[in-house]
Scaffold this active site. Structure first.
Site, PDB file in Angstrom:
ATOM      1  N   PRO A   1       0.827  -1.208   0.000  1.00 42.71           N
ATOM      2  CA  PRO A   1       0.000   0.000   0.000  1.00 42.71           C
ATOM      3  C   PRO A   1       0.861   1.258   0.000  1.00 42.71           C
ATOM      4  O   PRO A   1       1.922   1.278   0.617  1.00 42.71           O
ATOM      5  CB  PRO A   1      -0.775  -0.090   1.321  1.00 42.71           C
ATOM      6  CG  PRO A   1      -0.615  -1.473   1.796  1.00 42.71           C
ATOM      7  CD  PRO A   1       0.584  -2.063   1.161  1.00 42.71           C
TER       8      PRO A   1
ATOM      9  N   GLU B   1      12.710   1.156  28.748  1.00 40.88           N
ATOM     10  CA  GLU B   1      13.262   1.719  27.506  1.00 40.88           C
ATOM     11  C   GLU B   1      14.779   1.721  27.545  1.00 40.88           C
ATOM     12  O   GLU B   1      15.439   1.464  26.528  1.00 40.88           O
ATOM     13  CB  GLU B   1      12.734   3.145  27.268  1.00 40.88           C
ATOM     14  CG  GLU B   1      11.233   3.239  27.026  1.00 40.88           C
ATOM     15  CD  GLU B   1      10.734   2.299  25.925  1.00 40.88           C
ATOM     16  OE1 GLU B   1      11.493   2.030  24.967  1.00 40.88           O
ATOM     17  OE2 GLU B   1       9.601   1.798  26.031  1.00 40.88           O
TER      18      GLU B   1
HETATM   19  P1  ADP Z   1      -1.445   2.776  -3.645  1.00 38.24           P
HETATM   20  O1  ADP Z   1      -0.222   2.068  -4.136  1.00 38.24           O
HETATM   21  O2  ADP Z   1      -1.889   2.271  -2.327  1.00 38.24           O
HETATM   22  O3  ADP Z   1      -2.507   2.889  -4.678  1.00 38.24           O
HETATM   23  P2  ADP Z   1      -1.333   5.591  -3.988  1.00 38.24           P
HETATM   24  O4  ADP Z   1      -0.993   5.610  -5.419  1.00 38.24           O
HETATM   25  O5  ADP Z   1      -2.730   5.877  -3.630  1.00 38.24           O
HETATM   26  O6  ADP Z   1      -0.912   4.228  -3.338  1.00 38.24           O
HETATM   27  O7  ADP Z   1      -0.368   6.574  -3.233  1.00 38.24           O
HETATM   28  C1  ADP Z   1      -0.814   7.442  -2.240  1.00 38.24           C
HETATM   29  C2  ADP Z   1      -0.065   8.737  -2.287  1.00 38.24           C
HETATM   30  O8  ADP Z   1       1.315   8.530  -2.024  1.00 38.24           O
HETATM   31  C3  ADP Z   1      -0.089   9.391  -3.634  1.00 38.24           C
HETATM   32  O9  ADP Z   1      -1.225  10.183  -3.776  1.00 38.24           O
HETATM   33  C4  ADP Z   1       1.171  10.209  -3.639  1.00 38.24           C
HETATM   34  O10 ADP Z   1       0.945  11.456  -3.025  1.00 38.24           O
HETATM   35  C5  ADP Z   1       2.108   9.427  -2.759  1.00 38.24           C
HETATM   36  N1  ADP Z   1       3.051   8.646  -3.540  1.00 38.24           N
HETATM   37  C6  ADP Z   1       3.156   7.304  -3.589  1.00 38.24           C
HETATM   38  N2  ADP Z   1       4.169   6.929  -4.380  1.00 38.24           N
HETATM   39  C7  ADP Z   1       4.718   8.051  -4.882  1.00 38.24           C
HETATM   40  C8  ADP Z   1       5.795   8.310  -5.784  1.00 38.24           C
HETATM   41  N3  ADP Z   1       6.521   7.332  -6.338  1.00 38.24           N
HETATM   42  N4  ADP Z   1       6.062   9.600  -6.071  1.00 38.24           N
HETATM   43  C9  ADP Z   1       5.358  10.578  -5.532  1.00 38.24           C
HETATM   44  N5  ADP Z   1       4.325  10.412  -4.691  1.00 38.24           N
HETATM   45  C10 ADP Z   1       4.013   9.159  -4.349  1.00 38.24           C
END
Ligand code: ADP
Length: 649
Positions: free
Chosen positions: A245, A467
């Site tokens: 995720p 800790e």
């Molecule tokens: P999933 O893999 O769960 O579908 P998402 O694509 O929804 O994840 O990612 C959630 C958020 O994380 C994105 O909206 C973005 O802001 C950030 N994000 C994830 N990977 C990247 C990446 N490689 N570059 C920039 N932002 C990223």
């Protein structure tokens, strides 16, 4: 007549599936009501309520029957005798109350008698007509009639039901308007039309070079299919994005939507599955139909595991035929369109292991793109993307941020950047500073600081030693990640925490596992050494340690007694079985080995802490004083760590 022609027009337009006018539902209802009223009026006027006078038998016998004025008698429903007076007798003064304009003036019936029972009526008639000649005898007939007003009470609800049913069917057929209750056969994908500029572009995705290249190629398939088909290649139908995720799967799909320049249908797997049976399958059909109409186009199904879960794996106790038929429909649709129809299906999941194998075979989702957690360089790039819009102070060091966030996903990093800005705003700063980022990082990892949580002095002392125990043990163990700071400020659910900087490694050796278990047991060992008593505070540690020991023994083949045997099952088949895949003896052996392993580690940790008891107590006192002890102070107390520390990768 008018009503019936109205109704015809309505049904016609429904049949042809013409777009409805806003008032469509209203018109058809009006049609039904008009029809109903017409029928009612027609009934009333075709069976006019006669002007009938109720009289007694005596009256009837003396002044009518004996005078030979009666034409006929109709006994209705064995209750009432309707009396028809001969036309020529109607002129008689005693019948003058019947207005000659009354509907039944000529036809009758003119009088009615409640007869008690049919037998007694027949007897009375026989007696009264004893002396009559055969021609003079009055003809008596019997009728069963349904009184309209008697059936109204049960007819009305029935009519309403029919109306409602007709209305619902019609809404379903035409797709309905705003009410989703009537829309269940339809899919509702978000459609990004051709030419629409999505807010996300490939520039917004940092790192993930290989995955990006693959996805860009998919876009190229759609834009220039001839490059590939002229060499005889088949364009892939399905592309599966797989990864933990927050690694940017959805982001990647959004970027495709923005850059592909073709219609882009996106839907989440869970939207297919509803409580109505058959809806999922019909939504899948609908989605593919719409995509094919607009080909070349892209379909994106997020969280495909919601529908694509392995059919065998669906628990026997909660059989879900609906999900299964949805999946079957999805498989059929993927098979149904040829390789070069110009529709490409993108799907995302973080549980590829639960997906049905049929879905993953070549010819359906034949391309798998793996997105992994970013490495240090990629994290730095992702920070770069997300701090673009922040107002930063000069002291912000992106390199350091990237190095200090191992194991973080893109989504975590996006979250940290936003939290940092919020923290800076709360402190009324003009710019976001490095310390805001660090605070945000701690918060994302450990939860919210709860300084106001009330802890007794005694408890605080236990937490401090607990800790300090983790800190001292891990400091002197060679294979444990380097310690960054220790805190006894309650955060989230925990009362204290030790922060490590995990190394990025792909494989873990036995020695590393053992050292990690020892470090996790440091807290409890310290409590025992100092207070000669243990507390419930080590629950999280113990849970982690036990799980880790079991995986070492039963999964990774790291135990000498059991040897290189693994009971791990990547296909997930065992989950459904009631028994374990090993014998009772083996189960016992696993339990003993786990116990031995953990006990051994615990004794080792205790020995280590006893050797460094003075450091343990000094650190605990410092913690009680300062609440947070950073790396510099740790070094002052315990000396520099003996092993070379790896920073990031
Ligand atoms: P999933 O893999 O769960 O579908 P998402 O694509 O929804 O994840 O990612 C959630 C958020 O994380 C994105 O909206 C973005 O802001 C950030 N994000 C994830 N990977 C990247 C990446 N490689 N570059 C920039 N932002 C990223």
């Amino acid at each position: 007549m008018k009503q019936s022609s109205d109704k015809k027009t309505n049904t016609d337009s429904a049949k042809k599936g013409k777009p409805k006018q806003p008032g469509g539902g209203y018109n058809i209802n009006l049609g039904y009501i008009l029809l109903f009223t017409t029928l009612l009026l027609f009934y009333i006027f075709s069976n006019p309520v006669a002007v009938t006078k109720e009289i007694t038998w005596q009256e009837f016998e003396t002044s009518m029957l004996s005078q030979h004025e009666v034409a006929k008698i109709v006994v209705v429903n064995k209750e009432v005798a309707e009396i028809y007076i001969k036309e020529e007798s109607l002129t008689d003064s005693k019948h003058q109350w019947i207005n000659d304009k009354a509907i039944n003036y000529k036809t009758g019936p003119h009088y009615a008698i409640q007869i008690g029972s049919v037998e007694s009526f027949e007897n009375k008639m026989a007696m009264a007509q004893q002396d009559f000649s055969t021609e003079d005898k009055v003809e008596v007939s019997y009728q069963n009639r349904i009184d309209f007003w008697n059936i109204v009470p049960w007819l009305l609800p029935l009519l309403f039901l029919v109306l409602f049913w007709g209305f619902t069917l019609r809404r379903m057929r035409t797709g309905g308007t705003s009410n989703p209750l009537f829309n269940f056969g339809k899919s509702s994908p978000q459609l990004t039309e051709k030419g629409h500029k999505s807010k996300v572009s490939f520039d917004d995705i940092a790192g993930l070079k290989e995955a990006k290249a693959e996805v860009i190629e998919v876009v190229d398939f759609l834009k220039h299919p001839e490059h590939y088909t002229k060499l005889g290649a088949k364009i892939p139908k399905g592309v599966m994005l797989v990864g933990p995720p927050g690694t940017g799967k959805t982001l990647m799909a959004k970027a495709v939507a923005g850059e592909a320049g073709v219609p882009f249908f996106s839907m989440s797997g869970s939207e297919f599955v509803e409580m109505f049976v058959g809806v999922g399958a019909s939504r899948v059909r609908d989605l593919f139909r719409r995509a094919k109409e607009k080909a070349p186009s892209i379909i994106f199904i997020d969280e495909i595991d919601a529908v694509g879960r392995s059919r065998g794996k669906i628990n026997a106790f909660q059989a879900n035929d609906e999900r299964e038929s949805t999946l079957n429909q999805l498989l059929t649709e993927l098979d149904g369109f040829g390789p070069n129809t110009g529709v490409i299906v993108l799907a995302a999941t973080n549980r590829p292991d639960v997906l049905d194998k049929a879905l993953l075979r070549p010819g359906r989702f034949d391309r798998h793109i793996y997105l992994e957690l970013p490495n240090k360089q990629e994290r730095i790039e992702i920070f770069g993307v997300h701090i673009r819009d922040l107002k930063l102070s000069k002291n912000v060091n992106v390199q350091e941020l990237g190095a200090l966030s191992p194991g973080f996903s893109g989504a975590d990093i996006a979250n940290i950047c936003n939290e940092a800005a919020l923290i800076a705003a709360r402190k009324k700063k003009e710019e976001v500073e490095q310390e805001d980022f660090m605070e945000a990082r701690d918060r994302v990892v450990g939860g919210l600081e709860r300084k106001s949580k009330i802890i007794s002095a005694k408890e605080k002392e236990i937490v401090a030693h607990h800790e300090a125990g983790h800190a001292v043990a891990s400091w002197h163990l060679k294979n444990v990640d380097s310690l960054v700071k220790v805190s006894i400020i309650p955060r989230g659910k925990s009362l204290g925490s030790a922060w490590y900087l995990p190394e990025e490694r792909q494989i873990v050796t036995r020695a590393q596992f053992v050292d990690q278990i020892c470090a996790s047991l440091g807290g409890r060992a310290a409590e025992e050494i100092i207070f000669n008593e243990v507390s419930s505070g080590a629950l999280d540690d113990l849970e982690k340690v036990t799980k880790q020991a079991y995986t070492m023994v039963a999964y990774y083949g790291l135990d000498k007694e059991i040897g290189p045997i693994s009971y791990y099952d990547s296909t997930g088949q065992n989950e459904r079985m009631f028994g374990k895949p090993y014998s009772e003896n083996m189960a016992k052996l696993i339990d003993t080995e786990v116990q031995d392993l953990v006990h051994g580690c615990y004794n080792r940790t205790k020995k280590l802490l006893l050797e460094h008891r003075s450091e343990l107590e000094e650190l605990a006192q410092l913690l009680l004083k300062k609440e947070i002890v950073e790396k510099d102070d740790l070094e002052k107390i315990m000396g520099k760590r003996a092993i070379a520390e790896l920073e990031g990768d």
